[in-house]
Design a protein around this motif. Structure first.
Motif, PDB file in Angstrom:
ATOM      1  N   SER A  23       6.876  32.346   7.073  1.00  0.00           N
ATOM      2  CA  SER A  23       5.961  31.371   6.483  1.00  0.00           C
ATOM      3  C   SER A  23       6.744  30.375   5.643  1.00  0.00           C
ATOM      4  CB  SER A  23       4.942  32.065   5.582  1.00  0.00           C
ATOM      5  OG  SER A  23       4.208  33.013   6.292  1.00  0.00           O
ATOM      6  N   GLU A  24       6.182  29.202   5.473  1.00  0.00           N
ATOM      7  CA  GLU A  24       6.776  28.202   4.601  1.00  0.00           C
ATOM      8  C   GLU A  24       6.484  28.539   3.140  1.00  0.00           C
ATOM      9  OE1 GLU A  24       8.689  25.503   5.329  1.00  0.00           O
ATOM     10  OE2 GLU A  24       8.707  26.236   7.389  1.00  0.00           O
ATOM     11  N   ASN A  25       7.321  28.038   2.262  1.00  0.00           N
ATOM     12  CA  ASN A  25       7.141  28.137   0.811  1.00  0.00           C
ATOM     13  C   ASN A  25       7.112  29.569   0.279  1.00  0.00           C
ATOM     14  OD1 ASN A  25       6.983  25.329   0.755  1.00  0.00           O
ATOM     15  ND2 ASN A  25       4.771  25.372   1.050  1.00  0.00           N
ATOM     16  N   ILE A  26       7.931  30.439   0.830  1.00  0.00           N
ATOM     17  CA  ILE A  26       8.084  31.777   0.267  1.00  0.00           C
ATOM     18  C   ILE A  26       9.071  31.671  -0.889  1.00  0.00           C
ATOM     19  CG2 ILE A  26       8.917  34.119   0.671  1.00  0.00           C
ATOM     20  CD1 ILE A  26       7.963  33.878   3.537  1.00  0.00           C
ATOM     21  N   ASP A  27       8.685  32.193  -2.045  1.00  0.00           N
ATOM     22  CA  ASP A  27       9.551  32.181  -3.217  1.00  0.00           C
ATOM     23  C   ASP A  27      10.400  33.438  -3.249  1.00  0.00           C
ATOM     24  OD1 ASP A  27       8.398  29.797  -4.101  1.00  0.00           O
ATOM     25  OD2 ASP A  27       6.810  30.876  -5.168  1.00  0.00           O
ATOM     26  N   ARG A  28      11.492  33.359  -3.985  1.00  0.00           N
ATOM     27  CA  ARG A  28      12.333  34.535  -4.170  1.00  0.00           C
ATOM     28  C   ARG A  28      11.541  35.583  -4.954  1.00  0.00           C
ATOM     29  NH1 ARG A  28      18.437  34.626  -6.457  1.00  0.00           N
ATOM     30  NH2 ARG A  28      18.854  33.941  -4.342  1.00  0.00           N
ATOM     31  N   TYR A  29      11.653  36.832  -4.550  1.00  0.00           N
ATOM     32  CA  TYR A  29      10.999  37.996  -5.148  1.00  0.00           C
ATOM     33  C   TYR A  29       9.479  37.992  -4.977  1.00  0.00           C
ATOM     34  CZ  TYR A  29      15.605  38.319  -7.228  1.00  0.00           C
ATOM     35  OH  TYR A  29      16.957  38.361  -7.416  1.00  0.00           O
ATOM     36  N   GLN A  30       8.990  37.243  -4.034  1.00  0.00           N
ATOM     37  CA  GLN A  30       7.567  37.265  -3.718  1.00  0.00           C
ATOM     38  C   GLN A  30       7.316  38.390  -2.716  1.00  0.00           C
ATOM     39  OE1 GLN A  30       6.100  33.621  -2.055  1.00  0.00           O
ATOM     40  NE2 GLN A  30       4.024  34.370  -1.823  1.00  0.00           N
ATOM     41  N   GLY A  31       6.171  39.023  -2.785  1.00  0.00           N
ATOM     42  CA  GLY A  31       5.820  40.066  -1.831  1.00  0.00           C
ATOM     43  C   GLY A  31       5.513  39.460  -0.472  1.00  0.00           C
ATOM     44  N   PRO A  33       1.247  44.368  12.112  1.00  0.00           N
ATOM     45  CA  PRO A  33       1.837  44.573  10.785  1.00  0.00           C
ATOM     46  C   PRO A  33       2.696  45.831  10.774  1.00  0.00           C
ATOM     47  CG  PRO A  33      -0.578  44.627  10.682  1.00  0.00           C
ATOM     48  CD  PRO A  33      -0.206  44.455  12.099  1.00  0.00           C
ATOM     49  N   LEU A  34       3.941  45.679  10.345  1.00  0.00           N
ATOM     50  CA  LEU A  34       4.891  46.794  10.332  1.00  0.00           C
ATOM     51  C   LEU A  34       5.115  47.369   8.940  1.00  0.00           C
ATOM     52  CD1 LEU A  34       7.636  45.304  12.675  1.00  0.00           C
ATOM     53  CD2 LEU A  34       5.844  46.941  13.268  1.00  0.00           C
ATOM     54  N   GLY A  35       4.924  46.564   7.919  1.00  0.00           N
ATOM     55  CA  GLY A  35       5.152  47.022   6.559  1.00  0.00           C
ATOM     56  C   GLY A  35       5.182  45.861   5.596  1.00  0.00           C
ATOM     57  N   PHE A  36       5.718  46.112   4.421  1.00  0.00           N
ATOM     58  CA  PHE A  36       5.827  45.046   3.431  1.00  0.00           C
ATOM     59  C   PHE A  36       7.091  45.228   2.617  1.00  0.00           C
ATOM     60  CE2 PHE A  36       2.766  48.218   1.991  1.00  0.00           C
ATOM     61  CZ  PHE A  36       3.288  48.626   0.784  1.00  0.00           C
ATOM     62  N   GLY A  37       7.472  44.144   1.963  1.00  0.00           N
ATOM     63  CA  GLY A  37       8.686  44.148   1.165  1.00  0.00           C
ATOM     64  C   GLY A  37       8.679  43.012   0.172  1.00  0.00           C
ATOM     65  N   VAL A  38       9.847  42.759  -0.409  1.00  0.00           N
ATOM     66  CA  VAL A  38      10.008  41.691  -1.393  1.00  0.00           C
ATOM     67  C   VAL A  38      11.074  40.737  -0.873  1.00  0.00           C
ATOM     68  CG1 VAL A  38      10.689  41.178  -3.764  1.00  0.00           C
ATOM     69  CG2 VAL A  38       9.360  43.212  -3.290  1.00  0.00           C
ATOM     70  N   ALA A  39      10.775  39.441  -0.912  1.00  0.00           N
ATOM     71  CA  ALA A  39      11.709  38.429  -0.414  1.00  0.00           C
ATOM     72  C   ALA A  39      12.956  38.387  -1.288  1.00  0.00           C
ATOM     73  CB  ALA A  39      11.040  37.063  -0.380  1.00  0.00           C
ATOM     74  N   ALA A  40      14.105  38.542  -0.670  1.00  0.00           N
ATOM     75  CA  ALA A  40      15.375  38.472  -1.395  1.00  0.00           C
ATOM     76  C   ALA A  40      15.812  37.027  -1.569  1.00  0.00           C
ATOM     77  CB  ALA A  40      16.451  39.256  -0.667  1.00  0.00           C
ATOM     78  N   LYS A  41      15.359  36.152  -0.677  1.00  0.00           N
ATOM     79  CA  LYS A  41      15.705  34.733  -0.722  1.00  0.00           C
ATOM     80  C   LYS A  41      14.460  33.912  -0.427  1.00  0.00           C
ATOM     81  CE  LYS A  41      20.452  35.371   0.911  1.00  0.00           C
ATOM     82  NZ  LYS A  41      21.082  35.212  -0.372  1.00  0.00           N
ATOM     83  N   SER A  42      14.430  32.709  -0.944  1.00  0.00           N
ATOM     84  CA  SER A  42      13.318  31.812  -0.666  1.00  0.00           C
ATOM     85  C   SER A  42      13.480  31.231   0.737  1.00  0.00           C
ATOM     86  CB  SER A  42      13.271  30.684  -1.702  1.00  0.00           C
ATOM     87  OG  SER A  42      14.396  29.853  -1.555  1.00  0.00           O
ATOM     88  N   THR A  43      12.469  30.541   1.208  1.00  0.00           N
ATOM     89  CA  THR A  43      12.528  29.934   2.537  1.00  0.00           C
ATOM     90  C   THR A  43      13.670  28.939   2.633  1.00  0.00           C
ATOM     91  OG1 THR A  43      10.118  30.148   2.716  1.00  0.00           O
ATOM     92  CG2 THR A  43      11.191  28.666   4.266  1.00  0.00           C
TER      93      THR A  43
END
Length: 180
Positions: free
Chosen positions: A122-130, A140-150
């Motif tokens: 997706s566009e506009n994902i921030d760092r450390y966003q779920g 859907p396979l799971g979830f995590g936390v973004a290590a880097k922004s888009t």
């Protein structure tokens, strides 16, 4: 099953808003009725208000679970989401990442997602966003936390970690020997 205190409700909503943003209201006020969150033995359950009202006929010590278990509170009063929350998070997720078929297996084994396994995001994902992780066929396979922004992902090298693993549907299989 008892109502969550104000403090625990705030903690729960903050955690959920990391993954679904302002759509938390959509979890409660759904077209098929009013839904709620209840706590039992430190675990938070999500279900319809009618279901919880029916469960009130059971004694608290006889009630083990009721509804979908979203996660549990730790002794330090932090909330940890469990994989059972994926069914509730996926329809409302704002930040989504799709994995290539070769990377799906690595993610389902509990590994972080590298840029080389990234199909699209997706566009506009921030760092450390779920983020919610999907296969290329929108499963859907799971979830995590973004290590880097888009924006950071575009310039990252192929081995760079893009998503920190939190939970995946492979946990059912990995924990099977513990349950039986």
């Amino acid at each position: 099953m008892r109502r969550l205190s104000e403090e625990k409700t705030r903690i729960l909503f903050e955690k959920l808003s990391k993954y679904i943003g302002h759509n938390v209201k959509g979890l409660i006020e759904r077209p098929d009725g009013l839904y709620a969150f209840r706590e039992n033995r430190g675990r938070v359950y999500y279900g319809s208000q009618e279901l919880f009202n029916s469960a009130m006929t059971f004694a608290p010590e006889e009630m083990h679970s009721c509804g979908i278990c979203l996660g549990k509170f730790t002794k330090s009063n932090k909330f940890n989401l469990q994989i059972t929350a994926l069914a509730c998070l996926a329809p409302y997720a704002q930040a989504k990442i799709w994995l290539k078929p070769a990377a799906e297996q690595q993610f389902l084994y509990g590994n972080n997602v590298a840029k080389s396994g990234l199909g699209r995001m997706s566009e506009n994902i921030d760092r450390y966003q779920g983020v919610v992780i999907y296969s290329m066929s929108d499963l859907p396979l799971g979830f995590g936390v973004a290590a880097k922004s888009t924006m950071e992902c575009k310039n990252a090298e192929p081995a760079a970690v893009i998503v920190f693993h939190q939970a995946d549907i492979g946990e059912y299989v990995r924990s099977e020997d513990v349950l039986f």
